[in-house]
Design a protein around this motif. Structure first.
Motif, short mmCIF file in Angstrom:
data_model
loop_
_atom_site.label_atom_id
_atom_site.label_comp_id
_atom_site.label_asym_id
_atom_site.label_seq_id
_atom_site.Cartn_x
_atom_site.Cartn_y
_atom_site.Cartn_z
N VAL A 140 0.85 -1.20 0.00
CA VAL A 140 0.00 0.00 0.00
C VAL A 140 0.88 1.24 0.00
N CYS A 193 0.64 3.94 -2.98
CA CYS A 193 0.08 5.25 -2.63
C CYS A 193 1.12 6.37 -2.57
N THR A 200 -5.17 -5.94 2.86
CA THR A 200 -5.01 -4.59 3.40
C THR A 200 -5.40 -3.58 2.32
N LYS A 252 -5.23 -0.13 10.34
CA LYS A 252 -5.36 -0.73 9.01
C LYS A 252 -6.83 -0.95 8.68
N GLY A 272 -5.92 -0.23 3.09
CA GLY A 272 -5.33 1.06 3.41
C GLY A 272 -4.84 1.08 4.84
N LEU A 323 -5.57 1.94 -1.23
CA LEU A 323 -5.32 1.45 -2.59
C LEU A 323 -6.39 1.98 -3.55
#
Length: 141
Positions: free
Chosen positions: A14, A18, A48, A41, A50, A69
């Protein structure tokens, strides 16, 4: 928060997607394992989606990163992550939270302002190609 190797791999993924790898694997691992750090999280379908990462020192919090994401954006995840991060920071004694954001990151700025942050300063040329806006959220109890 203790993460399994797979959980950390997903977290680092992530971060890479990002933030284009603004943190190395080692620096992210070190921060996640720091006793002052706060990690929240969000998961979707066992993945996951974000995370939000910050730190509390004495009575001040600082948000380091929050990212979701692309395939999970526009679902309110970032707002949920930020709210939970604030809750955990308050539980650790923080009375406020600071952050810095690129001047051109209008989506993040909208999220922060909607979440109670007020702009308090500007760091000209902080990112080389962009200014940094400094925000603060004073928590209400």
């Amino acid at each position: 928060m203790t993460l399994t190797d797979e959980e950390f791999r997903q977290l680092f993924e992530v971060e890479q997607v990002c933030f284009n790898g603004s943190w190395t694997r080692e620096s992210l691992l070190s921060e996640v394992n720091n006793s002052l750090s706060v990690l929240v999280k969000a998961e979707r379908d066992g993945k996951t989606a974000g995370f939000a990462l910050g730190r509390v020192v004495v009575d001040e919090g600082e948000l380091y990163q929050i990212g979701v994401l692309p395939e999970f954006r526009r679902q309110g995840i970032a707002q949920q992550l930020l709210a939970e991060l604030h809750t955990q920071m308050r539980e650790r004694g923080a009375v406020c939270c600071f952050l810095e954001v690129r001047c051109r990151n209008s989506g993040a700025i909208a999220l922060y302002e909607k979440s109670g942050y007020m702009r308090i300063s500007v760091r000209k040329g902080y990112y080389g190609d962009d200014d940094a806006l400094i925000y603060q959220n004073k928590f209400s109890y």
